[in-house]
Structure formats: C-alpha cells, structure tokens
Design a protein around this motif. Sequence first.
Motif, PDB file in Angstrom:
ATOM      1  N   ARG A 171       2.140  22.384 -35.609  1.00 47.66           N
ATOM      2  CA  ARG A 171       2.825  23.509 -36.260  1.00 47.66           C
ATOM      3  C   ARG A 171       3.051  23.222 -37.750  1.00 47.66           C
ATOM      4  NH1 ARG A 171       5.475  23.816 -31.403  1.00 47.66           N
ATOM      5  NH2 ARG A 171       7.210  22.509 -32.066  1.00 47.66           N
ATOM      6  N   MET A 172       3.432  21.982 -38.060  1.00 46.38           N
ATOM      7  CA  MET A 172       3.651  21.610 -39.463  1.00 46.38           C
ATOM      8  C   MET A 172       2.359  21.764 -40.268  1.00 46.38           C
ATOM      9  SD  MET A 172       6.015  18.210 -38.806  1.00 46.38           S
ATOM     10  CE  MET A 172       5.736  17.518 -40.410  1.00 46.38           C
ATOM     11  N   LEU A 173       1.243  21.292 -39.712  1.00 46.10           N
ATOM     12  CA  LEU A 173      -0.035  21.394 -40.402  1.00 46.10           C
ATOM     13  C   LEU A 173      -0.430  22.851 -40.617  1.00 46.10           C
ATOM     14  CD1 LEU A 173      -1.916  18.505 -38.590  1.00 46.10           C
ATOM     15  CD2 LEU A 173      -1.385  18.600 -41.038  1.00 46.10           C
ATOM     16  N   ARG A 174      -0.313  23.658 -39.569  1.00 52.81           N
ATOM     17  CA  ARG A 174      -0.659  25.078 -39.690  1.00 52.81           C
ATOM     18  C   ARG A 174       0.260  25.773 -40.695  1.00 52.81           C
ATOM     19  NH1 ARG A 174      -1.327  24.571 -33.848  1.00 52.81           N
ATOM     20  NH2 ARG A 174      -3.572  24.466 -33.466  1.00 52.81           N
ATOM     21  N   GLY A 175       1.537  25.415 -40.677  1.00 61.06           N
ATOM     22  CA  GLY A 175       2.492  25.998 -41.612  1.00 61.06           C
ATOM     23  C   GLY A 175       2.186  25.650 -43.055  1.00 61.06           C
ATOM     24  N   ALA A 176       1.508  24.528 -43.265  1.00 62.66           N
ATOM     25  CA  ALA A 176       1.110  24.111 -44.604  1.00 62.66           C
ATOM     26  C   ALA A 176      -0.319  24.565 -44.927  1.00 62.66           C
ATOM     27  CB  ALA A 176       1.209  22.591 -44.726  1.00 62.66           C
ATOM     28  N   ALA A 177      -0.882  25.412 -44.073  1.00 64.72           N
ATOM     29  CA  ALA A 177      -2.241  25.941 -44.241  1.00 64.72           C
ATOM     30  C   ALA A 177      -3.297  24.830 -44.220  1.00 64.72           C
ATOM     31  CB  ALA A 177      -2.361  26.792 -45.504  1.00 64.72           C
ATOM     32  N   LEU A 178      -3.050  23.807 -43.396  1.00 66.32           N
ATOM     33  CA  LEU A 178      -4.012  22.726 -43.216  1.00 66.32           C
ATOM     34  C   LEU A 178      -4.593  22.799 -41.807  1.00 66.32           C
ATOM     35  CD1 LEU A 178      -2.072  19.723 -44.799  1.00 66.32           C
ATOM     36  CD2 LEU A 178      -3.985  20.982 -45.801  1.00 66.32           C
ATOM     37  N   ARG A 179      -5.880  22.468 -41.704  1.00 64.33           N
ATOM     38  CA  ARG A 179      -6.498  22.413 -40.379  1.00 64.33           C
ATOM     39  C   ARG A 179      -5.864  21.284 -39.575  1.00 64.33           C
ATOM     40  NH1 ARG A 179     -11.643  20.959 -39.583  1.00 64.33           N
ATOM     41  NH2 ARG A 179     -11.641  19.762 -41.498  1.00 64.33           N
TER      42      ARG A 179
END
Length: 147
Positions: free
Chosen positions: A9-17
Amino acid sequence: MSTIPEFERMLRGAALRVTAPRIAVLTAVHNQPHSDTDTILGRVRESLGAVSHQAVYDVLRALTAAGLLRRIQPMGAVARYETRVGDNHHHLVCRSCGVINDVDCAVGEAPCLTAADDNGFVLDEAEVIYWGLCADCSAPHTASAHP
C-alpha cells in the motif's frame, strides 16, 4: 510491525510499482532501523537470493526520493536508512561503537529549532544529531582489572 500488504500500500500510495526488491528493502530497513547499505544488501539477499549492489542502491534511492525511507549520514559515518519518516525526529550517536538511537524532537513543532536568521528560507526540517557515549560504552570497565 508493518506487513507486506502495508508495504505494498505504501509503494502504491507513492506511485511506485510493487516489486520484490522494494518489499525486501522496506522489510530489511523496518526490521533493523539505521542499517547501512551493506547490511540491507545482506538482508535482501537472504530473502531474495542474488541481488546486485546497484539494484539495492537504486531501490534505496527511489524509496528515499518517494519519502518512504529516510537517509541519515552522521559525520564520518556511512549513510544509514530508516522507515521512520515524516516526524522530523533526531538521533543519538555513540562516538565509540557507532550505535544510533532515535530521539523525539528537542522542543516545539517541526522543524523543532528556530534559526536565528533564516536568510529568507522557508524551513521545514531540522537535522539534529546528539553525540556521546551509549550506556554500554560509558560503563566503567573494572571487572577484569581487579582479581
């Protein structure tokens, strides 16, 4: 303790794959705060197998730029990483063994300190490092000196 779904979720929230190396780096740093790159690389290799130094450096750079990791580098030491971000906390560093501990802001709201002259800057962070000896290094070494 953060879990893999939280890291995703943190990665997606930061627009990272979401990738295995990014999850492995976040897990390594979360489980051992203030780790240096070599320690993180070792942990990532334990969980994923063969991973290049460059891949770990690239992930550290991307996660730091995205604000998911914080990079600290006390004077005379290698860079260290932590997952505690966004609260502008400070650090205690032992001059003898190099152990690093978190310490909350000294006084007030972020940036915790007021500059005598901000020279027109809009301040949003203060980096404070307290130096000294940790409890283990400052304890007297008398047990072996006496019969």
